[in-house]
Design a protein around this motif. Structure first.
Motif, short mmCIF file in Angstrom:
data_model
loop_
_atom_site.label_atom_id
_atom_site.label_comp_id
_atom_site.label_asym_id
_atom_site.label_seq_id
_atom_site.Cartn_x
_atom_site.Cartn_y
_atom_site.Cartn_z
N GLY A 80 1.17 7.17 2.20
CA GLY A 80 0.77 8.55 1.95
C GLY A 80 1.20 9.01 0.57
O GLY A 80 1.04 8.30 -0.42
N LYS A 127 0.85 -1.19 0.00
CA LYS A 127 0.00 0.00 0.00
C LYS A 127 0.88 1.25 0.00
O LYS A 127 2.00 1.24 0.52
CB LYS A 127 -0.90 0.01 1.24
N PHE A 186 -15.30 5.43 6.91
CA PHE A 186 -15.36 6.70 6.17
C PHE A 186 -16.75 7.34 6.26
O PHE A 186 -16.86 8.57 6.29
CB PHE A 186 -14.96 6.49 4.71
N ARG A 211 -8.31 0.86 8.65
CA ARG A 211 -8.44 2.26 9.10
C ARG A 211 -7.93 3.19 8.00
O ARG A 211 -7.03 2.84 7.23
CB ARG A 211 -7.63 2.51 10.38
N PRO A 212 -8.46 4.41 7.96
CA PRO A 212 -8.02 5.38 6.95
C PRO A 212 -6.53 5.66 7.02
O PRO A 212 -5.95 5.76 8.11
CB PRO A 212 -8.81 6.65 7.31
N ALA A 213 -5.90 5.76 5.88
CA ALA A 213 -4.50 6.20 5.71
C ALA A 213 -3.47 5.19 6.17
O ALA A 213 -2.27 5.44 6.04
CB ALA A 213 -4.26 7.55 6.40
N CYS A 233 -5.22 12.68 8.33
CA CYS A 233 -4.16 11.96 7.59
C CYS A 233 -4.62 11.61 6.18
O CYS A 233 -3.86 11.72 5.22
CB CYS A 233 -3.76 10.70 8.35
N GLU A 234 -5.86 11.17 6.08
CA GLU A 234 -6.40 10.83 4.76
C GLU A 234 -6.44 12.07 3.87
O GLU A 234 -6.06 12.05 2.70
CB GLU A 234 -7.80 10.24 4.92
N GLN A 235 -6.87 13.18 4.45
CA GLN A 235 -6.99 14.42 3.68
C GLN A 235 -5.63 14.94 3.22
O GLN A 235 -5.47 15.38 2.09
CB GLN A 235 -7.69 15.50 4.52
N GLN A 258 -2.85 13.21 3.00
CA GLN A 258 -2.02 12.13 2.46
C GLN A 258 -0.79 11.87 3.33
O GLN A 258 0.34 11.76 2.85
CB GLN A 258 -1.61 12.43 1.01
N TYR A 312 -7.40 10.41 11.97
CA TYR A 312 -7.39 9.56 10.78
C TYR A 312 -7.90 10.32 9.56
O TYR A 312 -7.37 10.18 8.45
CB TYR A 312 -8.24 8.31 11.00
N LYS A 313 -8.94 11.10 9.77
CA LYS A 313 -9.49 11.89 8.67
C LYS A 313 -8.47 12.90 8.16
O LYS A 313 -8.30 13.08 6.95
CB LYS A 313 -10.75 12.61 9.13
#
Length: 379
Positions: A7, A4, A186, A254-256, A212-214, A216, A209-210
């Protein structure tokens, strides 16, 4: 192996990584056996936070000409003074230990600003010359990317918002998150958590987590098994323990999250972990286990913070967390755990037994007794 993106770094990590902490103070033959098993399984990410020269040299020796086949998370600020593990922000000390790591490994793929949990940790990194040193390491090509490690979502969010880190090592498992697995994460990060779903999850973790996803920011995961607590029949907060593979799957959903850094210390443990890759979806599924989440946590700390404020400023949840880990093997408490405990602003030793925390605790945790036990085991 599955891979994966970490980031926006341009690198892909094996979804199962190797956290090398438990190879410390092991015979070289055991270190080599474990490293060999990891590389044979196509694991390409190692975490080397341990400051001791011997373990770093053993890992490098075991890698040999295969250094190019792995990425290393090397920690900046992890030091070993008189054979005692410690966290340092003193630049001459920090430089000495990290530059020794560079000598041993040649270069470090992810330079991790070590252990940014408290306000003092944050200031010691971002309000001194520490961060400037890290930037120089990247400019000079000694590290390829800047990361950091943390266990505190509030401080982690602050660190990410500085714009300096590109990735993060963070503690994630279902007990820490308390989110029913049947829900799509999500959906609820976007819409908020309905009251019917709330099981003690820290909203700041969801926010982290959000974020980090945003942005990257890739996440690699520590404490995947909750220091063994989640897979232990005697210590799991659920009606039955999870399997290693269920814990891996939880973290990876989990996100990211890019990779889980499992603390394998033998070939057998590496091979058991990578069985995850060949399992059917129903074998990985953790829904049933989390669906059995005990609503009655009577006597067990879930680190919710309702006990605060403490009149002598003990971080009660953190002391209880360290105590719970120490209880897993009282005869062999890790030196790093003792160091974390002793580095707190106030420890169990400062408890004045006023009882205000126990009055506020929704789960009837014997906090006063726990503070005394923590001091006995960790002080």
């Amino acid at each position: 192996m599955q891979f994966k993106d970490i980031g926006n770094t341009g690198h892909k990590a094996s979804v199962i990584g190797l956290g090398c902490e438990h190879l410390d103070n092991r015979p070289y033959e055991q270190v080599k056996e474990t490293i060999d098993a990891a590389l044979e399984s196509e694991i390409n990410l190692l975490d080397v936070f341990m400051p001791g020269k011997a373990i770093r040299e053993d890992i490098a020796r075991a890698l040999g000409t295969r250094r190019k086949d792995v990425m290393i998370q090397g920690h900046i600020g992890s030091t070993d003074i008189r054979q005692l593990y410690d966290i340092s922000r003193d630049l001459p000390t920090v430089k000495r230990f990290f530059e020794e790591m560079l000598r041993i490994f040649g270069y470090i793929d992810f330079g991790m600003m070590f252990f940014i949990d408290s306000e003092d940790d944050y200031k010691g990194v971002f309000e001194t010359g520490f961060a400037d040193y890290v930037l120089k390491l990247k400019r000079d090509g000694d590290i390829s990317h800047i990361g950091f490690s943390s266990h505190n979502p509030n401080t982690a969010i602050r660190a990410i918002n500085t714009g300096l880190p590109e990735m993060m090592l963070f503690s994630i498992n279902p007990a820490f998150d308390m989110l029913p697995a049947g829900e799509y994460v999500f959906d609820h990060l976007e819409k908020g958590f309905g009251a019917e779903l709330f099981r003690g999850i820290d909203p700041k973790r969801a926010e982290l987590y959000k974020l980090c996803e945003q942005k990257q920011i890739g996440i690699t995961v520590m404490k995947t098994l909750g220091a063994g607590k989640l897979i232990s029949p005697d210590h799991t907060p659920f009606k039955k323990p999870l399997t290693v593979q269920q814990c891996i799957h939880y973290a990876l959903t989990r996100p990211a999250v890019a990779s889980v850094m499992l603390g394998c210390q033998t070939r057998a443990e590496v091979l058991d972990a990578v069985r995850y890759l060949d399992m059917r979806d129903e074998e990985r599924d953790y829904t049933e286990a989390l669906g059995s989440l005990r609503n009655d946590f009577r006597g067990n700390c879930v680190y919710c913070g309702h006990c605060q404020p403490c009149p002598v400023e003990i971080d009660i949840a953190t002391v209880n967390k360290y105590l719970d880990i120490a209880r897993l093997d009282k005869a062999n408490v890790p030196p790093s755990l003792r160091s974390h405990y002793q580095g707190l602003k106030a420890t169990g030793k400062e408890c004045i037994a006023c009882g205000s925390c126990e009055e506020r605790c929704p789960f009837g945790v014997p906090v006063i007794r726990n503070m005394s036990e923590a001091e006995q085991l960790l002080g």
